[in-house]
Design a protein around this motif. Structure first.
Motif, mmCIF file in Angstrom:
data_model
loop_
_atom_site.group_PDB
_atom_site.id
_atom_site.type_symbol
_atom_site.label_atom_id
_atom_site.label_comp_id
_atom_site.label_asym_id
_atom_site.label_seq_id
_atom_site.Cartn_x
_atom_site.Cartn_y
_atom_site.Cartn_z
ATOM 1 N N TYR A 12 8.183 -45.291 -53.318
ATOM 2 C CA TYR A 12 8.510 -44.524 -53.409
ATOM 3 C C TYR A 12 9.229 -43.605 -54.841
ATOM 4 C CZ TYR A 12 11.365 -40.639 -51.079
ATOM 5 O OH TYR A 12 11.900 -39.304 -50.299
ATOM 6 N N TRP A 37 11.900 -40.747 -56.466
ATOM 7 C CA TRP A 37 12.848 -39.772 -56.376
ATOM 8 C C TRP A 37 11.694 -38.595 -57.513
ATOM 9 C CZ3 TRP A 37 15.128 -38.600 -52.139
ATOM 10 C CH2 TRP A 37 15.954 -39.768 -51.336
ATOM 11 N N THR A 67 9.394 -37.441 -58.015
ATOM 12 C CA THR A 67 8.150 -35.857 -57.858
ATOM 13 C C THR A 67 8.711 -35.792 -56.809
ATOM 14 O OG1 THR A 67 6.541 -37.653 -58.728
ATOM 15 C CG2 THR A 67 6.038 -35.989 -57.257
ATOM 16 N N ASP A 68 8.905 -34.464 -57.308
ATOM 17 C CA ASP A 68 9.168 -33.424 -56.349
ATOM 18 C C ASP A 68 10.464 -33.481 -56.148
ATOM 19 O OD1 ASP A 68 6.607 -31.894 -55.915
ATOM 20 O OD2 ASP A 68 6.063 -33.628 -54.188
ATOM 21 N N LEU A 69 11.240 -33.487 -54.766
ATOM 22 C CA LEU A 69 12.134 -33.837 -54.131
ATOM 23 C C LEU A 69 11.887 -34.909 -53.490
ATOM 24 C CD1 LEU A 69 13.386 -30.314 -52.531
ATOM 25 C CD2 LEU A 69 14.304 -31.176 -54.629
ATOM 26 N N GLY A 70 11.022 -35.684 -53.433
ATOM 27 C CA GLY A 70 10.729 -37.068 -53.489
ATOM 28 C C GLY A 70 9.945 -37.504 -52.322
ATOM 29 N N GLY A 71 8.963 -38.774 -52.540
ATOM 30 C CA GLY A 71 8.295 -38.421 -51.818
ATOM 31 C C GLY A 71 7.643 -40.063 -51.836
ATOM 32 N N CYS A 106 2.515 -37.944 -53.207
ATOM 33 C CA CYS A 106 2.350 -37.428 -54.113
ATOM 34 C C CYS A 106 1.569 -37.176 -54.582
ATOM 35 C CB CYS A 106 3.669 -37.781 -54.704
ATOM 36 S SG CYS A 106 5.269 -37.108 -53.943
#
Length: 168
Positions: A65, A67, A69-73, A78
């Motif tokens: 996981y 945090w 990248t983007d809003l977390g993914g 991703c």
């Protein structure tokens, strides 16, 4: 008459020629930028940072996981489209995180070379001469589409494998 040549030998020749052509085009730019391949737009502000981020995450053992990248993914969610499915990305793991901007031109040169080699292997089955297949493979590798999508270098991965798909 043309001397017979094996498909493997012809594909290797196509690989070497395409690599050298791309290198000849890229080297002046690399000299001016001290080895960092600076290309236009999204290549520098998206592709290279994506490579850097995932490269350092995987080398440090973080692969579930993110945090950052983007809003977390998830890394798989991703980065599957852009990087994780690319055999060329996995080759970059042989190098340090700081080497990424310096090796991208060479990774791209390898992509063009493999494009030419796979195209040669396909074309040789359907053309009478080695030179016809060699010329066709180089035309395939350096077609306008490849230059147009250079900014989004992950599109090259599909083009590299396309001749193999046609061969099945």
């Amino acid at each position: 008459p043309e001397k017979p040549i094996s498909v493997a030998r012809g594909a290797f020749r196509a690989f070497i020629i395409a690599f050298l052509i791309f290198a000849a085009v890229a080297i002046p730019s690399l000299v001016m930028t001290k080895g960092v391949w600076i290309y236009y737009g999204d290549f520098n502000v998206q592709q290279i940072p994506f490579y850097n981020h995932l490269h350092s995450a995987l080398r440090s053992g973080k692969y579930l996981y993110d945090w950052g990248t983007d809003l977390g993914g998830s890394y798989v969610g991703c980065y599957s489209f852009y990087i994780l499915g690319s055999p060329f990305f996995w080759l970059t793991l042989l190098f340090s995180d700081g080497a990424i901007p310096y090796i991208m031109a060479w990774v791209t040169a390898i992509k063009y070379a493999v494009m030419a080699a796979t195209a040669y292997a396909f074309m040789r089955r359907h053309l009478r001469t080695h030179m016809g297949a060699l010329l066709g493979s180089l035309m395939f590798a350096f077609a306008g589409y490849q230059g147009a999508v250079l900014v989004y270098n992950h599109f090259h991965d599909a083009v590299v494998l396309f001749p193999l798909l046609l061969s099945t």
